[in-house]
Design a protein around this motif. Structure first.
Motif, PDB file in Angstrom:
ATOM      1  N   LEU A 116      28.606  15.086  -9.188  1.00  0.00           N
ATOM      2  CA  LEU A 116      28.313  16.406  -8.652  1.00  0.00           C
ATOM      3  C   LEU A 116      29.528  17.306  -8.833  1.00  0.00           C
ATOM      4  CD1 LEU A 116      26.706  15.235  -5.291  1.00  0.00           C
ATOM      5  CD2 LEU A 116      25.509  16.003  -7.343  1.00  0.00           C
ATOM      6  N   VAL A 117      29.302  18.510  -9.361  1.00  0.00           N
ATOM      7  CA  VAL A 117      30.402  19.434  -9.591  1.00  0.00           C
ATOM      8  C   VAL A 117      31.124  19.756  -8.287  1.00  0.00           C
ATOM      9  CG1 VAL A 117      30.980  21.776 -10.384  1.00  0.00           C
ATOM     10  CG2 VAL A 117      29.318  20.396 -11.642  1.00  0.00           C
ATOM     11  N   ASP A 118      30.384  19.862  -7.182  1.00  0.00           N
ATOM     12  CA  ASP A 118      30.992  20.170  -5.879  1.00  0.00           C
ATOM     13  C   ASP A 118      31.926  19.067  -5.397  1.00  0.00           C
ATOM     14  OD1 ASP A 118      29.630  22.556  -5.814  1.00  0.00           O
ATOM     15  OD2 ASP A 118      28.062  21.850  -4.460  1.00  0.00           O
ATOM     16  N   GLU A 119      31.764  17.849  -5.892  1.00  0.00           N
ATOM     17  CA  GLU A 119      32.609  16.709  -5.494  1.00  0.00           C
ATOM     18  C   GLU A 119      33.755  16.472  -6.471  1.00  0.00           C
ATOM     19  OE1 GLU A 119      32.257  14.627  -2.738  1.00  0.00           O
ATOM     20  OE2 GLU A 119      30.732  16.019  -2.026  1.00  0.00           O
ATOM     21  N   ALA A 120      33.731  17.152  -7.607  1.00  0.00           N
ATOM     22  CA  ALA A 120      34.730  16.941  -8.648  1.00  0.00           C
ATOM     23  C   ALA A 120      36.061  17.598  -8.288  1.00  0.00           C
ATOM     24  CB  ALA A 120      34.233  17.474  -9.985  1.00  0.00           C
TER      25      ALA A 120
END
Length: 60
Positions: free
Chosen positions: A52-56
């Motif tokens: 997930l981009v938000d977790e990257a």
């Protein structure tokens, strides 16, 4: 005989960046999959890649 590490390695090698669809580099020390094209590092938690981009983490 346990083949789980090989299965995990093959699974990690088959993943691509969700943003650019480029291949990812596995950073075993940091437990991340790195997308140089997107400038992101995706964490691996408990053996599960979090794509997930938000977790990257943004690369410097």
């Amino acid at each position: 005989m346990n083949d789980a590490p090989h299965a995990d390695r093959r699974m990690l090698e088959s993943l691509v960046c969700p943003v650019t669809h480029a291949t990812l580099a596995y950073d075993a020390e940091r437990q991340e999959l790195v997308s140089k094209a997107a400038g992101l590092a995706f964490p691996i938690r408990g053996g599960i890649p979090i794509m997930l981009v938000d977790e990257a983490r943004r690369l410097d």
